[in-house]
Design a protein around this motif. Structure first.
Motif, PDB file in Angstrom:
ATOM      1  N   ALA A 112       7.819  15.013  -0.340  1.00  0.00           N
ATOM      2  CA  ALA A 112       9.292  15.293  -0.360  1.00  0.00           C
ATOM      3  C   ALA A 112       9.915  15.411   1.136  1.00  0.00           C
ATOM      4  N   ARG A 113       8.914  16.150   2.074  1.00  0.00           N
ATOM      5  CA  ARG A 113       9.200  16.085   3.403  1.00  0.00           C
ATOM      6  C   ARG A 113       8.137  15.322   4.183  1.00  0.00           C
ATOM      7  N   ALA A 114       8.603  14.387   4.857  1.00  0.00           N
ATOM      8  CA  ALA A 114       7.635  13.460   5.604  1.00  0.00           C
ATOM      9  C   ALA A 114       6.641  14.137   6.510  1.00  0.00           C
ATOM     10  N   GLY A 115       5.356  13.491   6.432  1.00  0.00           N
ATOM     11  CA  GLY A 115       4.314  13.968   6.999  1.00  0.00           C
ATOM     12  C   GLY A 115       3.339  15.208   6.404  1.00  0.00           C
ATOM     13  N   GLU A 116       3.871  15.828   5.240  1.00  0.00           N
ATOM     14  CA  GLU A 116       3.158  16.813   4.766  1.00  0.00           C
ATOM     15  C   GLU A 116       1.970  16.550   4.166  1.00  0.00           C
ATOM     16  N   LEU A 117       1.892  15.067   3.798  1.00  0.00           N
ATOM     17  CA  LEU A 117       0.661  14.387   2.983  1.00  0.00           C
ATOM     18  C   LEU A 117       0.400  13.198   3.715  1.00  0.00           C
ATOM     19  N   LYS A 118      -1.016  13.042   4.156  1.00  0.00           N
ATOM     20  CA  LYS A 118      -1.235  11.825   4.643  1.00  0.00           C
ATOM     21  C   LYS A 118      -2.420  11.541   4.108  1.00  0.00           C
ATOM     22  N   THR A 119      -2.893  10.251   4.554  1.00  0.00           N
ATOM     23  CA  THR A 119      -4.312   9.757   4.078  1.00  0.00           C
ATOM     24  C   THR A 119      -5.529  10.445   4.498  1.00  0.00           C
ATOM     25  N   GLY A 120      -6.375  10.535   3.818  1.00  0.00           N
ATOM     26  CA  GLY A 120      -7.611  11.702   4.091  1.00  0.00           C
ATOM     27  C   GLY A 120      -7.372  13.054   3.792  1.00  0.00           C
TER      28      GLY A 120
ATOM     29  N   GLY B 239      -5.609   5.652 -13.644  1.00  0.00           N
ATOM     30  CA  GLY B 239      -6.029   7.058 -13.663  1.00  0.00           C
ATOM     31  C   GLY B 239      -5.295   7.733 -12.360  1.00  0.00           C
ATOM     32  N   ASP B 240      -4.679   6.664 -11.428  1.00  0.00           N
ATOM     33  CA  ASP B 240      -4.082   7.149 -10.171  1.00  0.00           C
ATOM     34  C   ASP B 240      -2.704   6.859 -10.136  1.00  0.00           C
ATOM     35  N   VAL B 241      -1.958   7.932  -9.240  1.00  0.00           N
ATOM     36  CA  VAL B 241      -0.688   7.933  -9.363  1.00  0.00           C
ATOM     37  C   VAL B 241       0.169   7.482  -7.976  1.00  0.00           C
ATOM     38  N   GLU B 242       1.108   6.971  -7.836  1.00  0.00           N
ATOM     39  CA  GLU B 242       1.757   6.879  -6.409  1.00  0.00           C
ATOM     40  C   GLU B 242       2.579   8.188  -6.094  1.00  0.00           C
ATOM     41  N   VAL B 243       2.237   8.685  -4.929  1.00  0.00           N
ATOM     42  CA  VAL B 243       2.947  10.054  -4.595  1.00  0.00           C
ATOM     43  C   VAL B 243       3.702   9.563  -3.332  1.00  0.00           C
TER      44      VAL B 243
ATOM     45  N   LYS C 282       0.707  -1.171   0.043  1.00  0.00           N
ATOM     46  CA  LYS C 282      -0.133   0.227  -0.064  1.00  0.00           C
ATOM     47  C   LYS C 282       0.871   1.195  -0.005  1.00  0.00           C
ATOM     48  N   VAL C 283       0.354   2.173  -0.880  1.00  0.00           N
ATOM     49  CA  VAL C 283       1.159   3.350  -0.941  1.00  0.00           C
ATOM     50  C   VAL C 283       0.028   4.706  -0.953  1.00  0.00           C
ATOM     51  N   LEU C 284       0.602   5.844  -0.652  1.00  0.00           N
ATOM     52  CA  LEU C 284      -0.174   7.071  -1.157  1.00  0.00           C
ATOM     53  C   LEU C 284      -0.501   7.467  -2.648  1.00  0.00           C
ATOM     54  N   ALA C 285      -1.784   7.408  -2.946  1.00  0.00           N
ATOM     55  CA  ALA C 285      -2.121   7.528  -4.285  1.00  0.00           C
ATOM     56  C   ALA C 285      -3.100   8.448  -4.341  1.00  0.00           C
ATOM     57  N   VAL C 286      -3.022   9.373  -5.605  1.00  0.00           N
ATOM     58  CA  VAL C 286      -3.915  10.497  -5.793  1.00  0.00           C
ATOM     59  C   VAL C 286      -4.262  10.230  -7.220  1.00  0.00           C
ATOM     60  N   PRO C 287      -5.387  11.172  -7.845  1.00  0.00           N
ATOM     61  CA  PRO C 287      -5.577  11.187  -9.203  1.00  0.00           C
ATOM     62  C   PRO C 287      -4.493  11.708  -9.874  1.00  0.00           C
ATOM     63  N   VAL C 288      -4.299  11.374 -11.223  1.00  0.00           N
ATOM     64  CA  VAL C 288      -3.091  11.904 -12.079  1.00  0.00           C
ATOM     65  C   VAL C 288      -3.139  13.287 -12.117  1.00  0.00           C
TER      66      VAL C 288
END
Length: 574
Positions: free
Chosen positions: A558-566, A551-555, A510-516
């Motif tokens: 660059a700095r840990a914690g700046e993007l999280k699930t939700g 249609g989704d991309v793994e992201v 499992k990885v962080l994923a967002v729409p392209v």
């Protein structure tokens, strides 16, 4: 009372007028109100949540389910009629039993030609020649392995016995030497016998000193034969008694026909004469005489005469041709006799000069040795053989006859059947740019028409075809072949369309994923996403992108914690 009624009517009128005014006033707007109503609403953000899940990238192929590894089957040579020395008797190769679509096992009869069997055996090396006693090679080793006898690479006595048993067990007789082979063997035996007799005679002549006498006798005989031939040529008759008799018979037929013509002419002339008129009474009107029958007789007699004359002419020509033929045969006989007389005379002269009995004996010894060697060599290849067309080696067995290319009664001219493996396969094509992502042995999922999922494996990508010159590398399509991991329930689906998804990449977790669409590239060339905050506020987060799928991309921030699930990232502004 009356005043109160009037007052009530006035009040009702006032209320009515006020209501109408309110209704009209509610539908009227000032210019400023109208401009405000037409002003675009404040822009809002379209966002999507950041999810944590496994991504799998796939290439979709629409293909057809069939049996795999198609292989055309041709016969390497004749079926039956193979001579012991490797020739053929020229019998037309005609199908008597055609290949039957369906499974085929090692040792099974593929078809029949001229009543002879064509067997299917396992082997990677194609049959390319008849296998005769004494034949050596890798193809003989392959046959021995198929027959389960000792592998020596030589078509020896043990292999011959195994071939006989093989054919007999299946209701056939192994190919024996044909008439031509037996004639050749007899001629070689006769040559040995003649050489032995000649050597014995030469040795006897040497012992008795009679080396010249046989040649003198031969010369005398040749001279007498020449004299007889010349006399026969000189006295050859122009016409034989039989021809003379036949010519006389044809002459009589001509004379008879001439007499019939004359008689018919006279009868017709007589019929055409007018009758004499009486002298005392007036002449009656003459009645026409019907001469058609007499005219017909005359015509027939004339035709008979013509045919008789033609028969004489034709027979005279036949006599001339036969006379020329007899003369030519007599001349040929004379020429042959002259040649024999000259040859005998030359032999006699050489014998008188050299007395070559010793050399002749030596030559006879050499001739006998050569004759015996030829006979021995021929015997090595004489006996039971396997004609080139009676075995078809297939790389894998059991297999399946997919299609018969011939019918009973057809002559063999090329391909006789198409054989496939017993395994299933899906054939399809993908675009060139998608083909670059594919590699053999990649896993796939095959979906049948009823939605059943069957695991599969990518077997091959591309084919042997050459790309046309000048064709863009990114255009066109590339063939692919996939093999189902399980064949259960697929037999009834052969020929139907299958949708196959080939996995070309996975995040392996499992990885962080967002729409392209949420990933944008800033002026510095680094990818970023905008995270929506309260209201219309956003903040940019620099990310590193990975696998793209559906249609989704793994992201990864660059700095840990700046993007999280939700978190919600901006996809577009609306």
């Amino acid at each position: 009372m009356r005043r109160s009624r009037v007052l009530a009517i006035v009040v009702v009128g006032v209320l009515l007028i006020a209501g109408v005014g309110w209704a009209i006033g509610s539908r009227l707007r000032s210019p400023s109100d109208e401009a405000a109503a037409r002003r675009a609403p404040k822009p809002s953000l379209v966002t999507a949540p950041v999810e944590r899940r496994e991504l799998t990238s796939t290439v979709t192929v629409s293909g057809t389910l069939s049996y795999g590894s198609p292989l055309p089957v041709t016969l390497a040579g004749t079926v039956g009629g193979t001579a012991g020395a490797g020739g053929a008797d020229g019998t037309p190769q005609r199908v008597t039993t055609a290949p039957k679509p369906g499974p085929i096992r090692a040792g099974q009869t593929l078809m029949q030609v001229n009543g002879r069997p064509v067997f299917a055996l396992r082997g990677k090396r194609p049959m390319y020649r008849p296998l005769l006693p004494g034949t050596e090679g890798k193809d003989v080793e392959q046959l021995q392995r198929a027959l389960r006898v000792k592998v020596t690479g030589v078509f020896d006595a043990a292999t011959v016995a195994a071939v006989k048993r093989w054919y007999a067990k299946r209701g056939y007789k192994a190919q024996e030497p044909d008439l031509e082979a037996r004639k050749n063997l007899q001629q070689l035996r006769q040559a040995v016998q003649t050489a032995e007799e000649t050597l014995a005679a030469d040795r006897k002549a040497l012992d008795e000193g009679l080396d010249v006498r046989p040649l003198r006798i031969r010369h005398d005989n040749a001279r007498r034969e020449l004299d007889a031939a010349q006399k026969s040529l000189e006295t050859a008759p122009e016409i034989t008694p039989e021809q003379e008799t036949q010519l006389s018979t044809l002459g009589r037929a001509v004379r008879t026909a001439e007499e019939q013509v004359v008689a018919a002419e006279q009868a017709l002339a007589e019929a055409r004469k007018p009758e004499p008129a009486p002298t005392t009474t007036p002449a009656p009107t003459p009645t026409p005489v019907d001469t058609s029958l007499l005219e017909m007789k005359l015509a027939n007699a004339t035709q008979d005469l013509y045919e008789a004359q033609q028969a004489v002419t034709a027979y005279m020509e036949q006599i001339r041709v036969e006379r020329d033929k007899r003369l030519e045969e007599s001349r040929k006989t004379v020429r042959t006799a002259k040649e024999a007389e000259v040859t005998a005379e030359q032999a006699l002269r050489r014998a008188r000069k050299v007395s070559p009995l010793r050399e002749k004996v030596a030559h006879s010894v050499a001739n006998l040795a050569d004759a015996r060697t030829l006979l021995a060599e021929y015997r090595k290849t004489y006996g039971v053989s396997v004609p080139a067309g009676e075995i078809v080696f297939l790389p894998k067995l059991p297999a399946r006859i997919d299609k018969a290319e011939v019918k009973p009664g057809n002559t063999i001219e090329g391909k006789v059947a198409t054989v496939t493996s017993s395994a299933f396969a899906v054939t399809g094509s993908v675009e060139v740019k998608e083909a670059k992502l594919l590699r053999a042995r990649q896993k796939a999922s095959m979906e049948t028409m009823d939605g059943t999922q069957v695991p599969a494996t990518l077997s091959t990508v591309g084919g042997d075809e050459k790309k046309p010159e000048g064709k863009d590398d990114e255009t066109g399509s590339v063939p692919v072949l996939l093999t189902p991991d399980s064949s259960k329930g697929l037999k009834s689906l052969v020929g139907s369309t299958m949708t196959v998804r080939i996995s070309v990449g996975s995040t392996k977790g499992k990885v962080l994923a967002v729409p392209v669409a949420a990933v944008v590239t800033s002026a510095d060339g680094r990818p970023r996403v905008r995270v929506a905050l309260d209201g219309d506020r956003t903040r940019e987060v620099e990310v590193r992108t990975g696998l793209t799928a559906d249609g989704d991309v793994e992201v990864t921030p660059a700095r840990a914690g700046e993007l999280k699930t939700g978190d919600r990232v901006v996809v577009s502004d609306v």
